[in-house]
Design an enzyme around this catalytic site. Structure first.
Site, PDB file in Angstrom:
ATOM      1  N   HIS A 101       0.862  -1.193   0.000  1.00 34.39           N
ATOM      2  CA  HIS A 101       0.000   0.000   0.000  1.00 34.39           C
ATOM      3  C   HIS A 101       0.899   1.243   0.000  1.00 34.39           C
ATOM      4  O   HIS A 101       1.950   1.249   0.636  1.00 34.39           O
ATOM      5  CB  HIS A 101      -0.907  -0.019   1.238  1.00 34.39           C
ATOM      6  CG  HIS A 101      -1.965   1.044   1.176  1.00 34.39           C
ATOM      7  ND1 HIS A 101      -1.700   2.357   1.470  1.00 34.39           N
ATOM      8  CD2 HIS A 101      -3.281   0.991   0.847  1.00 34.39           C
ATOM      9  CE1 HIS A 101      -2.811   3.069   1.315  1.00 34.39           C
ATOM     10  NE2 HIS A 101      -3.784   2.263   0.938  1.00 34.39           N
ATOM     11  N   GLU A 150      -3.989   2.308  -6.979  1.00 34.89           N
ATOM     12  CA  GLU A 150      -4.387   3.454  -6.160  1.00 34.89           C
ATOM     13  C   GLU A 150      -3.456   4.640  -6.398  1.00 34.89           C
ATOM     14  O   GLU A 150      -2.366   4.692  -5.826  1.00 34.89           O
ATOM     15  CB  GLU A 150      -4.315   3.093  -4.675  1.00 34.89           C
ATOM     16  CG  GLU A 150      -5.144   1.891  -4.289  1.00 34.89           C
ATOM     17  CD  GLU A 150      -5.333   1.844  -2.770  1.00 34.89           C
ATOM     18  OE1 GLU A 150      -6.437   2.117  -2.323  1.00 34.89           O
ATOM     19  OE2 GLU A 150      -4.360   1.557  -2.061  1.00 34.89           O
TER      20      GLU A 150
END
Ligand code: PGA
Length: 225
Positions: A101, A150
């Site tokens: 992430h 993302e």
């Protein structure tokens, strides 16, 4: 049969244990008010390590078909790695793990080499990595079935990537690493834009902020039907 649309909640560094239990209780009541076919929507909750065992028991007791994931995983096997949670320890607790992430890359200085080790450890334990990238040209280790795309600027900013652009990126990634790879978009997904992502050429969404509130999260799931 078409594969289900993934809705992946990422609580990040939030919630006390009491708040986590209350979230499951609230979702459980709301879930019964909606008819969410499992073959259409697959919900995964990436909770903090501390809450996994409690949340797992609560989900099971409430008979909720929500799968569990971690937000990170150790690049090492079991052993003298103080503070680390190994994949082996997480076996049979979670089925998925976010790896890479952008917040891990930014605040914890995680780089590709370490992330590849995390992927390796996860796979050895039978945990499916959800490999997150923030740029279309990022390196993706081989054998990844779930990719989270993302863009950094879209995370928590209220400014989301258009469904059209996200679909183009998804198509590019699939052309590079295989058409059976599921591409999941994340970054300011909310009640106002979920339908666009659902109707785009994407396999799911990663939801941060909106997943913290059970009512809003349940509404988001219902909108994705
Ligand atoms: P956000 O977070 O929905 O709050 O933008 C998404 C994520 O980081 O997974």
């Amino acid at each position: 049969m078409a594969s289900p649309f993934f809705i992946i909640a990422n609580w990040k560094s939030n919630k006390t244990i009491e708040e986590a239990i209350k979230w499951v209780e609230d979702i459980s009541v709301l879930w019964k008010q909606h008819n969410i076919p499992e073959e259409q929507i697959k919900v995964i909750l990436c909770a903090p390590f501390l809450h996994l065992s409690t949340v797992s028991t609560a989900l099971f007791a409430a008979e909720l078909p929500i799968k569990l994931g971690t937000q990170d995983i150790s690049p090492f096997e079991n052993g003298a790695y103080t503070g680390a949670i190994s994949a082996e320890m997480l076996k049979n607790v979670v089925q998925y793990s976010l790896i890479g992430h952008s917040e891990r890359r930014k605040y914890f200085k995680e780089a590709d080499e370490e992330l590849f080790e995390k992927v390796k450890q996860a796979k050895l334990a039978g945990i499916e990595p959800i490999y997150c990238i923030s740029a279309p040209d990022a390196v993706i280790p081989s054998g990844i079935k779930l990719v989270g795309y993302e863009p950094v600027w879209a995370i928590g900013s209220g400014k989301s990537e258009t469904a059209e652009n996200a679909s183009t990126v998804a198509a590019n990634i699939r052309s590079k690493i295989g058409t059976d790879t599921s591409i999941i978009y994340g970054g300011s997904v909310n009640l106002g834009n979920i339908k666009e992502y659902k109707n785009a050429n994407l396999n799911g969404v990663l939801v941060g902020k909106v997943s913290l509130d059970p009512t809003a999260f349940m509404e988001l799931i219902a909108q994705a039907l």
